[in-house]
Design a protein around this motif. Structure first.
Motif, PDB file in Angstrom:
ATOM      1  N   TYR A 123       0.857  -1.186   0.000  1.00 35.61           N
ATOM      2  CA  TYR A 123       0.000   0.000   0.000  1.00 35.61           C
ATOM      3  C   TYR A 123       0.894   1.238   0.000  1.00 35.61           C
ATOM      4  CZ  TYR A 123      -3.765  -3.246   0.862  1.00 35.61           C
ATOM      5  OH  TYR A 123      -4.653  -4.284   0.733  1.00 35.61           O
ATOM      6  N   VAL A 161      -2.626   5.765   0.950  1.00 33.44           N
ATOM      7  CA  VAL A 161      -3.941   5.474   1.527  1.00 33.44           C
ATOM      8  C   VAL A 161      -4.515   6.784   2.057  1.00 33.44           C
ATOM      9  CG1 VAL A 161      -5.239   4.181   3.252  1.00 33.44           C
ATOM     10  CG2 VAL A 161      -3.250   3.123   2.161  1.00 33.44           C
ATOM     11  N   ARG A 196      -6.357   5.538  -3.523  1.00 34.22           N
ATOM     12  CA  ARG A 196      -5.780   4.370  -2.851  1.00 34.22           C
ATOM     13  C   ARG A 196      -4.879   3.698  -3.879  1.00 34.22           C
ATOM     14  NH1 ARG A 196      -6.576  -1.073  -3.079  1.00 34.22           N
ATOM     15  NH2 ARG A 196      -6.953  -2.349  -1.207  1.00 34.22           N
TER      16      ARG A 196
END
Length: 204
Positions: A116, A119, A167
Motif C-alpha cells: 500500500y 492510503v 488508494r
C-alpha cells in the motif's frame, strides 16, 4: 493455516514517495487493462520471467527495491501491476490468473504480494477481503507502507472505495510454473491501454 501475513513500515518513506511519483508520472499509467472485475481503476501491467528481471529493473528501476523484497525464490513468472482506486472504485471477487491469456492451463499464483503506497486519511471502504471457498479468512484495511502477502488461490475482492483521495497499491502475482508453461509466458511484456507509446519508445 496462515492465509496471509502483513509487514508494517516495510520501506523507507523516501522510497514510498518516489514510488508513488514515478508510477503516477509513468506514460503507461491509464484506465486499467485488467478484466471487468476491476471497476473504475487505473494502472498498467508488466509480465516477465525471472530470467528477464534485469530488463524490468533497467526500464523500471523504481520497482527494484520492491521486487528485491517480495519475490519468492521458488517462483519463476510474475505479473506486476500498480493499482489505483478512487471514490466509486471497487474490485469484484476473483482468483488471480492474469497469466491465463498466455497459458490457458495455468494454476493460480503461489502467492500475491501487495504494497500500500498511498492510503487516504478519510478512506471509507477499500478493504481487501480474502475468502477460501466461501468462508472469509481475512479482511485487511489498507495502511500506508504495509506489505501484505496472501495465498494465490484465495478468492479476493476490494470493497467499494469512498474517499476524496486515491488508494494506490503495487501488486505482484508470483507463479511457480513447469518448463512447458513457462515457455508460453513472454520473457517481458508491457500491458497498457496507452497504445503506441511502447512502440514509439522501441523505435528510438
Amino acid at each position: 493455516m496462515d492465509y496471509y501475513r502483513q509487514q508494517t513500515q516495510a520501506f523507507l518513506p523516501t522510497y514510498l514517495s518516489e514510488l508513488q511519483g514515478q508510477i503516477l508520472a509513468c506514460p503507461y499509467f491509464a484506465v486499467n487493462n485488467l478484466n471487468r472485475d476491476f471497476v473504475g481503476t487505473k494502472g498498467f501491467s508488466l509480465v516477465f520471467r525471472r530470467s528477464n528481471l534485469a530488463m524490468v529493473e533497467q526500464r523500471f528501476p523504481y520497482f527494484k527495491p520492491y521486487l528485491d523484497r517480495v519475490m519468492q525464490r521458488e517462483c519463476n513468472a510474475f505479473y506486476l501491476n500498480p493499482l489505483l482506486l478512487k471514490s466509486g472504485s471497487r474490485v469484484d471477487p476473483h482468483i488471480d490468473r492474469s497469466l491465463r491469456s498466455y497459458c490457458k492451463t495455468i494454476e493460480p499464483p503461489l502467492v500475491v504480494s501487495v504494497l500500500y503506497i498511498e492510503v487516504p486519511t478519510d478512506l471509507e471502504g477499500g478493504e481487501l477481503v480474502l475468502r477460501s471457498t466461501k468462508r472469509q479468512v481475512g479482511q485487511i484495511r489498507p495502511q500506508q507502507n504495509t506489505l501484505v502477502f496472501f495465498q494465490g488461490d484465495l478468492t479476493h475482492s476490494v470493497n467499494l472505495v469512498k474517499s476524496s483521495g486515491d488508494r494506490l497499491s503495487l501488486v505482484c502475482e508470483q507463479y511457480s510454473l513447469d518448463r512447458a508453461q513457462l515457455q508460453e509466458i513472454p520473457e517481458f511484456k508491457l500491458e497498457s491501454r496507452v497504445v503506441g507509446t511502447e512502440h514509439k519508445k522501441r523505435k528510438r
